[in-house]
Enzyme design. Structure first.
Site, short mmCIF file in Angstrom:
data_model
loop_
_atom_site.label_atom_id
_atom_site.label_comp_id
_atom_site.label_asym_id
_atom_site.label_seq_id
_atom_site.Cartn_x
_atom_site.Cartn_y
_atom_site.Cartn_z
N CYS A 1 -13.37 -26.99 10.89
CA CYS A 1 -12.20 -26.25 10.42
C CYS A 1 -10.95 -27.13 10.48
O CYS A 1 -10.76 -27.89 11.42
CB CYS A 1 -11.99 -24.99 11.26
N CYS B 1 -7.79 -25.90 10.41
CA CYS B 1 -6.61 -25.11 10.76
C CYS B 1 -5.86 -25.75 11.92
O CYS B 1 -6.40 -26.59 12.63
CB CYS B 1 -6.99 -23.66 11.11
N ASP C 1 -8.29 -6.87 1.13
CA ASP C 1 -7.33 -7.00 2.22
C ASP C 1 -8.02 -6.45 3.45
O ASP C 1 -8.92 -5.62 3.34
CB ASP C 1 -6.07 -6.17 1.97
N ASP D 1 0.86 -1.17 0.00
CA ASP D 1 0.00 0.00 0.00
C ASP D 1 0.90 1.22 0.00
O ASP D 1 2.02 1.20 0.52
CB ASP D 1 -0.93 0.00 1.21
N HIS E 1 -6.43 -19.26 12.96
CA HIS E 1 -7.78 -19.72 12.66
C HIS E 1 -8.53 -18.70 11.79
O HIS E 1 -9.16 -19.07 10.80
CB HIS E 1 -8.60 -19.97 13.93
N CYS F 1 -7.61 -25.45 15.34
CA CYS F 1 -8.78 -26.32 15.50
C CYS F 1 -8.40 -27.79 15.58
O CYS F 1 -9.08 -28.58 16.20
CB CYS F 1 -9.78 -26.08 14.37
#
Length: 378
Positions: free
Chosen positions: A311, A313, A273, A100, A342, A316
RNA sequence: GGGUCGGUGCCCGAGUGGCUAAAGGGAACGGGCUGUAAACCCGUUGGCGUGAGCCUACGUUGGUUCGAAUCCAACCCGGCCCA
């Protein structure tokens, strides 16, 4: 030179479009590889996505990440990043990066800025030193940092704002965009223009028209999710996205909540984003499709469940809600880390589902149902 | 046994006659966060009442005073010092 033109011409391809709305499924080709769109880009302002390592980020399904010109300019400085081998090496991320320009800091550091037609003078939030940023310096710094996609220096206005203020910001954003394109001097690096204009359709139209006329590799919609609320935001995105060329990627900056993203994809946006998955994760807030979970709440003390049942991840797969709640309760750093992981995985799974729905032609119906369902994605 | 300092809300701790239901921390509980000045910020935390207000509370009991967490006495408990 022809090589560069070819790169810029063919960098975005559309794989599928939804016949019922503006949603499209595409691929953005960059110097560090392709990005499947619609895409979510985690934010690594200071050269790191707070609390997570690059291989963990990769494991969330992330393909492209953000960094910030203003923050890296202050510390450690573009020269240092250059000397250390460029931004990819610096961040240990050998995939696409977008920087940015620092335009958002005009909004977020409002009281510390003095703006004029040339650019902005910041009183550094670190030590108060006068720091100047304008179209040329922002572009030069981004050229040197070496991201795959760089952004024009724009003026992000707050909400609400005086109409005159927004109009002036639009004028500057257009003038600066021209200068950024002129100053841009690095091959293999895409330059995106940014459309400002608050929630005023006429200003958005004028700004979009001018920015498109200048011509960029992609087009961003900026100045939203600054307090205007979901409905104003969606209306503005629908209006603005329709004015941007179909053969270029569209990027809605700083957005947002899952419901914001779904609504914007429907309007034809390809890239997003947002700091929410990481910042909220650090602040004990977990996104799930069943709704938000606040891990400071005593309700989770002896819960043996994972954050979210289906999930995949790391958090999890290995930790109970009770343990994570305990980590937050004790100020242990693993709490923020696990929820960042997560939440990033939650966002990437959401994007993956969006892409699949578009490919399979069911996106519009799916999106309508998700938005109606509300919780979890709002 | 003598001396001395001290006992304040869940915890630490300020307050030494009225402005004190009692500063400030911590903890607990709840909320916020959208191109990151953010692992941060905000709110609530004796009981009853919508409310003015009422009740209960600064170790215990009694007293002085128009009025006491604050002054006095005795007692209980704790730290330190001397025997």
């Amino acid at each position: 030179m022809p090589e560069r033109d070819e790169f810029h011409m063919g960098h975005f391809e559309t794989i599928a479009t939804d016949s019922c709305c503006g949603a499209r499924r595409g691929v953005l080709h960059t110097a560090h590889g392709p990005v499947q769109t619609p895409a979510f880009m985690p934010v690594g302002t200071a050269g790191t996505i707070k609390g997570v390592t690059p291989d963990q980020i990769e494991a969330t399904g992330t393909e492209i990440i953000l960094a910030n010109t203003y923050h890296l300019m202050l510390r450690p400085g573009a020269e240092v990043v250059e000397r250390l081998g460029g931004l990819h090496r610096f961040m240990a991320w050998n995939r696409p990066i977008l920087t940015d320009s620092g335009g958002y800091q005009i909004f977020s550091l409002g009281e510390l800025t003095r703006i004029n037609d040339d650019g902005v003078e910041f009183a550094s939030h670190v030590d108060g030193a006068r720091v100047h940023l304008n179209a040329e310096t922002a572009t030069d710094i981004q050229n040197r940092l070496g991201a795959d996609v760089i952004m024009c220096f724009d003026e992000c206005t707050p909400f609400p704002a005086q109409p005159e203020h927004v109009r002036k910001a639009v004028d500057r954003t257009i003038a600066w965009a021209r200068r950024c394109k002129q100053a841009h001097a690095r091959d293999g690096q895409l330059l995106f223009g940014i459309v400002q204009g608050g929630i005023d359709p006429a200003l958005r139209s004028r700004c979009a028209e001018e920015i498109v006329r200048i011509g960029f590799d992609g087009y961003a919609i900026g100045g939203l999710s600054v307090g205007e609320g979901h409905d104003h935001m969606v209306r503005t995105v629908e209006h603005t996205a329709a004015l941007l060329p179909a053969d270029r990627p569209r990027y809605l900056m700083g957005v947002g909540m899952p419901a914001d993203i779904i609504a914007a994809v429907r309007a034809g946006v390809d890239m997003f984003d947002c700091v929410l998955p990481t910042r909220n994760g650090r602040n004990a807030f977990a996104f799930t499709r069943q709704g938000a979970l606040r891990f400071r709440n005593s309700a989770h003390i002896d819960s043996g469940e994972p954050i979210e049942a289906d999930c995949d991840c790391y958090a999890c797969r290995h930790f109970t809600r009770g343990a994570i709640r305990h980590f937050f309760n004790c100020g242990e750093m693993l709490g923020p880390i696990l929820l960042s992981l997560h939440n990033l995985r939650f966002y990437q799974r959401l994007m993956s589902e969006i892409r699949t729905q578009i490919e399979e032609g069911g996106f519009d119906r799916w999106a309508a149902a998700e938005l109606a369902r509300g919780q979890g994605v709002r």
